[in-house]
Design an enzyme around this catalytic site. Sequence first.
Site, PDB file in Angstrom:
ATOM      1  N   HIS A 162       0.818  -1.224   0.000  1.00 50.73           N
ATOM      2  CA  HIS A 162       0.000   0.000   0.000  1.00 50.73           C
ATOM      3  C   HIS A 162       0.843   1.261   0.000  1.00 50.73           C
ATOM      4  O   HIS A 162       0.355   2.341  -0.313  1.00 50.73           O
ATOM      5  CB  HIS A 162      -0.923   0.011   1.222  1.00 50.73           C
ATOM      6  CG  HIS A 162      -2.017  -1.001   1.120  1.00 50.73           C
ATOM      7  ND1 HIS A 162      -3.297  -0.674   0.797  1.00 50.73           N
ATOM      8  CD2 HIS A 162      -1.997  -2.360   1.264  1.00 50.73           C
ATOM      9  CE1 HIS A 162      -4.046  -1.771   0.758  1.00 50.73           C
ATOM     10  NE2 HIS A 162      -3.269  -2.804   1.036  1.00 50.73           N
ATOM     11  N   ASP A 370       3.694   9.647  -0.728  1.00 50.10           N
ATOM     12  CA  ASP A 370       2.494   8.921  -0.290  1.00 50.10           C
ATOM     13  C   ASP A 370       2.192   7.824  -1.311  1.00 50.10           C
ATOM     14  O   ASP A 370       2.247   8.081  -2.519  1.00 50.10           O
ATOM     15  CB  ASP A 370       1.304   9.904  -0.219  1.00 50.10           C
ATOM     16  CG  ASP A 370       0.233   9.455   0.769  1.00 50.10           C
ATOM     17  OD1 ASP A 370       0.130   8.242   1.021  1.00 50.10           O
ATOM     18  OD2 ASP A 370      -0.497  10.326   1.286  1.00 50.10           O
TER      19      ASP A 370
HETATM   20  O1  F6P Z   1      -1.051   3.212   4.510  1.00 49.64           O
HETATM   21  C1  F6P Z   1      -0.502   2.395   5.435  1.00 49.64           C
HETATM   22  C2  F6P Z   1      -1.331   2.212   6.696  1.00 49.64           C
HETATM   23  O2  F6P Z   1      -0.796   1.144   7.435  1.00 49.64           O
HETATM   24  C3  F6P Z   1      -2.809   1.953   6.419  1.00 49.64           C
HETATM   25  O3  F6P Z   1      -3.079   0.615   6.132  1.00 49.64           O
HETATM   26  C4  F6P Z   1      -3.452   2.434   7.680  1.00 49.64           C
HETATM   27  O4  F6P Z   1      -4.795   2.808   7.498  1.00 49.64           O
HETATM   28  C5  F6P Z   1      -2.595   3.624   8.073  1.00 49.64           C
HETATM   29  O5  F6P Z   1      -1.316   3.380   7.493  1.00 49.64           O
HETATM   30  C6  F6P Z   1      -2.529   3.834   9.576  1.00 49.64           C
HETATM   31  O6  F6P Z   1      -1.645   2.941  10.121  1.00 49.64           O
HETATM   32  P1  F6P Z   1      -1.597   2.316  11.570  1.00 49.64           P
HETATM   33  O7  F6P Z   1      -2.111   0.928  11.449  1.00 49.64           O
HETATM   34  O8  F6P Z   1      -0.145   2.355  11.908  1.00 49.64           O
HETATM   35  O9  F6P Z   1      -2.427   3.140  12.494  1.00 49.64           O
END
Ligand code: F6P
Length: 463
Positions: A162, A370
């Site tokens: 992602h 990003d």
């Molecule tokens: O984009 C990466 C990500 O891990 C997403 O999957 C998630 O919504 C966001 O960052 C927030 O991450 P965390 O799980 O560290 O709160």
Amino acid sequence: MARRSLVVVANRLPVDEVVQSDGSIGWARSPGGLVSALHPVLRDRRSTWIGWAGGLDSTPYVPDSDGIRMRAVPLSEADYENYYEGYANSTLWPLYHDAVQTPAFHRRWWEAYVRVNRRFAQVTADYAEPDAMVWVQDYHLQLVPAMLRELRPDLRIGFFMHIPFPPTELFMQLPRRAELLRGILGADLVGFQTAAGADNFVRLVARLLGAQVDGRTVEIDGRTVRTDAFPISIDVGEMEDLGRNPDVIMRAKRLRADLGDPERVILGVDRLDYTKGIAHRLKAFRELLVDGYIKVQDTVMVQVAVPSRERVEQYKVLRDKVEREVGRINGEFSRVGVPAVHYLNQSFDRFELTALYLTADVMAVTPLRDGMNLVAKEYIAARVDNGGALMLSEFTGAAAELPESYLVNPHDLDGLKGTLMRALEAAPAENRARMRAMRKHVRSHDVRSWARSYLKALGQPPR
Ligand code: F6P
């Protein structure tokens, strides 16, 4: 043939523990990008989601949600510190985001990463039905595909990254770089947000592992691994419905009145993360006030900064920096009852967020790097009125799909200021034409088509 069952493996389960009105504990669908993205796809088939439930040192029973089976993977306090805060978010996260903060390398973090990835692979091997498709998500779990293939060679395994996949020069810094690549290569199909990410990956496996590469297809150890770009999206229909919802529209009007009925509202909505370029954006706004190009009486800024990874040092430093800058701007430019920057260090539900999107004349999305940026796509989908304008960093995955946005290099402060002014002052007809074109793109590339095209590619037999 019956459709194969699907198992999604992600760091987090898509539900959060909530205390219900009668005091009992329940689970509610979590907000957030990945969850919103996959939810509609899983709802309609036999599926299981494997992930961490949020607590430490416990494995709660998590009930099915919308027909999706939930299986929790436990994390201890030490796992959380070393695997999640450490290796995932203080080594990989900064390194994969162009090293905009210095990544840290510690062997105990790596050991925890291997240990936790093995646990995820084992739970998946235990629960996946024969011949299931397994879709492993993101940078937290890069070793899972190879570990899982060893345990369950019958499975069709996919991996999707992602976040950005970095160029060779940066990836080469990683102490255990070849092992990470081998982990990902356990998958049959490796998806990235952009063509650039897929190309970086393929170049690296050729260089570091000596794999045979033909375009985006990799031959390694007698197996074929396909890679490609699959830009993720959002539930466009859901955002459009919210954008048309009379209660949301009323709320947006109310918000505008509460902001002092300014002529123009600039909005930022981000997790409070150093990759998002929040400080750069605030600096541009302050300089425009100093230069006299904008006045608080007619232009205000709203910055939503959703709390995130709050125990990690770099995030604490960022919060101090952003809050100092907001304080400075408000100290110098606010009037009694009219702050220049409305800073909200909170999370909001989708109703309130959409009302904010409808209030925003310019949505400022200015990350330094990003993977995609779903806020930009949500803003576009919510603007069923074709109103508003999107200022978008060139360094987001979304930029490759949205050339009609006001593209900007967030490191170039003068460029940022100039682009913000252009977006604010463009003729309404120009902004409407841009928004219409972007809405057309987003409508035909929503999250269902993303997931379908990925799963279709994963379902195709290996060459
Ligand atoms: O984009 C990466 C990500 O891990 C997403 O999957 C998630 O919504 C966001 O960052 C927030 O991450 P965390 O799980 O560290 O709160």
